[in-house]
Design an enzyme around this catalytic site. Structure first.
Site, PDB file in Angstrom:
ATOM      1  CB  THR A  82      88.899  49.746  -8.734  1.00 57.82           C
ATOM      2  OG1 THR A  82      88.269  48.976  -9.766  1.00 57.82           O
ATOM      3  CG2 THR A  82      90.395  49.521  -8.769  1.00 57.82           C
ATOM      4  CG  ASP A 118      85.155  63.826 -21.134  1.00 52.80           C
ATOM      5  OD1 ASP A 118      85.442  62.777 -21.754  1.00 52.80           O
ATOM      6  OD2 ASP A 118      83.995  64.109 -20.789  1.00 52.80           O
ATOM      7  CB  ILE A 140      93.957  50.890 -12.003  1.00 49.78           C
ATOM      8  CG1 ILE A 140      93.455  49.568 -11.400  1.00 49.78           C
ATOM      9  CG2 ILE A 140      95.233  50.677 -12.810  1.00 49.78           C
ATOM     10  CD1 ILE A 140      92.923  48.559 -12.394  1.00 49.78           C
ATOM     11  CB  VAL A 194      92.136  45.639  -9.679  1.00 58.06           C
ATOM     12  CG1 VAL A 194      92.934  46.422  -8.643  1.00 58.06           C
ATOM     13  CG2 VAL A 194      93.072  45.039 -10.720  1.00 58.06           C
ATOM     14  CE1 TYR A 210      85.776  47.416 -19.271  1.00 58.22           C
ATOM     15  CE2 TYR A 210      85.997  45.023 -19.141  1.00 58.22           C
ATOM     16  CZ  TYR A 210      86.484  46.292 -18.863  1.00 58.22           C
ATOM     17  OH  TYR A 210      87.670  46.435 -18.183  1.00 58.22           O
ATOM     18  CE  LYS A 242      89.015  47.935 -20.970  1.00 58.67           C
ATOM     19  NZ  LYS A 242      89.917  49.057 -20.724  1.00 58.67           N
ATOM     20  CG  ASN A 273      93.686  53.754 -15.773  1.00 54.87           C
ATOM     21  OD1 ASN A 273      93.690  52.581 -15.417  1.00 54.87           O
ATOM     22  ND2 ASN A 273      93.011  54.698 -15.117  1.00 54.87           N
TER      23      ASN A 273
HETATM   24  N1  LIG Z   1      89.203  46.834 -11.754  1.00 57.21           N
HETATM   25  C1  LIG Z   1      89.296  45.720 -12.470  1.00 57.21           C
HETATM   26  O1  LIG Z   1      89.076  44.590 -11.979  1.00 57.21           O
HETATM   27  C2  LIG Z   1      89.718  45.781 -13.906  1.00 57.21           C
HETATM   28  C3  LIG Z   1      89.842  44.570 -14.609  1.00 57.21           C
HETATM   29  C4  LIG Z   1      90.267  44.606 -15.933  1.00 57.21           C
HETATM   30  C5  LIG Z   1      90.544  45.811 -16.529  1.00 57.21           C
HETATM   31  N2  LIG Z   1      90.387  46.984 -15.831  1.00 57.21           N
HETATM   32  C6  LIG Z   1      90.725  48.229 -16.521  1.00 57.21           C
HETATM   33  O2  LIG Z   1      91.578  49.014 -15.693  1.00 57.21           O
HETATM   34  C7  LIG Z   1      91.383  50.399 -15.986  1.00 57.21           C
HETATM   35  C8  LIG Z   1      91.102  51.180 -14.706  1.00 57.21           C
HETATM   36  O3  LIG Z   1      89.943  50.616 -14.110  1.00 57.21           O
HETATM   37  P1  LIG Z   1      89.556  50.882 -12.581  1.00 57.21           P
HETATM   38  O4  LIG Z   1      89.223  49.556 -12.021  1.00 57.21           O
HETATM   39  O5  LIG Z   1      90.533  51.760 -11.925  1.00 57.21           O
HETATM   40  O6  LIG Z   1      88.163  51.646 -12.826  1.00 57.21           O
HETATM   41  P2  LIG Z   1      87.438  52.816 -12.017  1.00 57.21           P
HETATM   42  O7  LIG Z   1      87.826  52.759 -10.594  1.00 57.21           O
HETATM   43  O8  LIG Z   1      86.007  52.711 -12.401  1.00 57.21           O
HETATM   44  O9  LIG Z   1      88.073  54.137 -12.676  1.00 57.21           O
HETATM   45  C9  LIG Z   1      87.796  54.466 -13.996  1.00 57.21           C
HETATM   46  C10 LIG Z   1      88.528  55.755 -14.315  1.00 57.21           C
HETATM   47  O10 LIG Z   1      88.230  56.110 -15.688  1.00 57.21           O
HETATM   48  C11 LIG Z   1      87.837  57.459 -15.692  1.00 57.21           C
HETATM   49  N3  LIG Z   1      86.990  57.801 -16.840  1.00 57.21           N
HETATM   50  C12 LIG Z   1      85.836  57.232 -17.244  1.00 57.21           C
HETATM   51  N4  LIG Z   1      85.334  57.913 -18.302  1.00 57.21           N
HETATM   52  C13 LIG Z   1      86.198  58.921 -18.568  1.00 57.21           C
HETATM   53  C14 LIG Z   1      86.251  59.961 -19.520  1.00 57.21           C
HETATM   54  N5  LIG Z   1      85.291  60.115 -20.447  1.00 57.21           N
HETATM   55  N6  LIG Z   1      87.298  60.816 -19.495  1.00 57.21           N
HETATM   56  C15 LIG Z   1      88.280  60.678 -18.586  1.00 57.21           C
HETATM   57  N7  LIG Z   1      88.275  59.740 -17.637  1.00 57.21           N
HETATM   58  C16 LIG Z   1      87.259  58.853 -17.627  1.00 57.21           C
HETATM   59  C17 LIG Z   1      87.100  57.651 -14.380  1.00 57.21           C
HETATM   60  O11 LIG Z   1      86.953  59.034 -14.106  1.00 57.21           O
HETATM   61  P3  LIG Z   1      85.655  59.638 -13.295  1.00 57.21           P
HETATM   62  O12 LIG Z   1      85.981  59.495 -11.838  1.00 57.21           O
HETATM   63  O13 LIG Z   1      85.587  61.033 -13.775  1.00 57.21           O
HETATM   64  O14 LIG Z   1      84.470  58.798 -13.690  1.00 57.21           O
HETATM   65  C18 LIG Z   1      88.063  56.924 -13.452  1.00 57.21           C
HETATM   66  O15 LIG Z   1      89.161  57.746 -13.146  1.00 57.21           O
HETATM   67  C19 LIG Z   1      90.236  50.441 -16.997  1.00 57.21           C
HETATM   68  O16 LIG Z   1      90.775  50.518 -18.294  1.00 57.21           O
HETATM   69  C20 LIG Z   1      89.540  49.112 -16.810  1.00 57.21           C
HETATM   70  O17 LIG Z   1      88.825  48.704 -17.964  1.00 57.21           O
HETATM   71  C21 LIG Z   1      89.981  47.003 -14.536  1.00 57.21           C
END
Ligand SMILES: NC(=O)c1ccc[n+]([C@@H]2O[C@H](COP(=O)([O-])OP(=O)(O)OC[C@H]3O[C@@H](n4cnc5c(N)ncnc54)[C@H](OP(=O)(O)O)[C@@H]3O)[C@@H](O)[C@H]2O)c1
Length: 235
Positions: A192, A57, A12, A190, A157, A161, A84
């Site tokens: 991802t 980070d 995202i 989503v 988790y 949140k 994010n």
């Molecule tokens: N996908 C869904 O269905 C969904 C649903 C509800 C909420 N969300 C929320 O949407 C947001 C994005 O999720 P996503 O689905 O895009 O997840 P994702 O694909 O797993 O990406 C997570 C991102 O967070 C970064 N991250 C994790 N730990 C970190 C740290 N210590 N410092 C800096 N960056 C860090 C990761 O970087 P690295 O590559 O370095 O690990 C990656 O860029 C999150 O807040 C998640 O909780 C997602």
């Protein structure tokens, strides 16, 4: 618009970068390993004037202050901050918890967004129509957690949140005098790495919806919890 996105290297966060540059924004795209952020580096190669990649980070104090120094050397103000970055390791419930795993989830999902806001608040105070978006989850809704269909999901988790949502409300109060809007938005389920391939929607649909919400929110909306379609979510 000048925007800072955390976790901008994939999922995202990366899609926020892609859509914001299509709107002529300048994006400070923060990620922990810029040299390994292949897709983000490619976007920057195509739009070098619009993307500054920032090493961050979100759990590391030095990284937070270094990233702030770098961003403030390039701009006097920020108009949008998207908290994010998050983690969602599978959790199997009672009997399987250990304190280091719980702390590491809270560190990224709940503690870091507060510290990121604290670090960049001065730049946001100088922004135009400044907005902070904490990317939350429907799983963080206390109201929804009482529905049996959500019981199988990751409990730490969800707790992280829910705590993030409380920070949204507290920060909204604290920053209202500076006319900075703070909201939580859930992106939907989503496709991802986190959401998996069977999720409902792709990043394009989620982020374009969230950007529409970001476009229309005003100061009277601060402290609210939305989904990506603009619907208000019960806390
Ligand atoms: N996908 C869904 O269905 C969904 C649903 C509800 C909420 N969300 C929320 O949407 C947001 C994005 O999720 P996503 O689905 O895009 O997840 P994702 O694909 O797993 O990406 C997570 C991102 O967070 C970064 N991250 C994790 N730990 C970190 C740290 N210590 N410092 C800096 N960056 C860090 C990761 O970087 P690295 O590559 O370095 O690990 C990656 O860029 C999150 O807040 C998640 O909780 C997602």
């Amino acid at each position: 618009m000048k925007a800072l996105i955390t976790g901008a290297n994939r999922g995202i966060g990366l899609e926020f970068v892609r859509q914001l540059i299509m709107r002529d924004a300048h994006v400070f795209a923060a990620c922990r390993n810029p040299s390994k952020a292949g897709q983000l580096l490619k976007l920057q190669e195509d739009s070098p004037q619009q993307i500054s990649i920032i090493k961050l980070d979100v759990t590391d104090d030095k990284s937070l202050s270094d990233s702030h120094n770098l961003v403030s050397s390039k701009t006097n103000g920020l108009d949008l901050l998207v908290n994010n970055a998050a983690v969602s390791p599978v959790d199997k419930g009672l009997g399987t918890f250990d304190s280091s795993t719980i702390k590491s989830i809270l560190a990224v999902n709940m503690v870091a967004p507060i510290l990121v806001i604290q670090q960049f608040a001065q730049l946001l105070k100088k922004g135009e129509h400044p907005r902070i978006v904490n990317i939350s989850s429907g799983l963080g809704s206390l109201n929804r957690a009482s529905e049996s269909s959500t019981k199988k999901y990751a409990s730490i988790y969800s707790s992280s949140k829910a705590a993030l949502n409380m920070s949204t409300i507290q920060m909204a109060h604290e920053l209202a005098d500076h006319k900075i809007i703070v909201v939580s938005i859930t992106p939907g389920w989503v496709k991802t790495d986190m959401g998996g391939p069977n999720a409902d929607i792709d990043t394009n649909e989620s982020v374009s919806g969230m950007l529409q919400v970001i476009d229309y929110i005003q100061l009277e909306d601060t402290g609210r919890f939305y989904d990506y379609t603009g619907k208000t979510i019960p806390w």
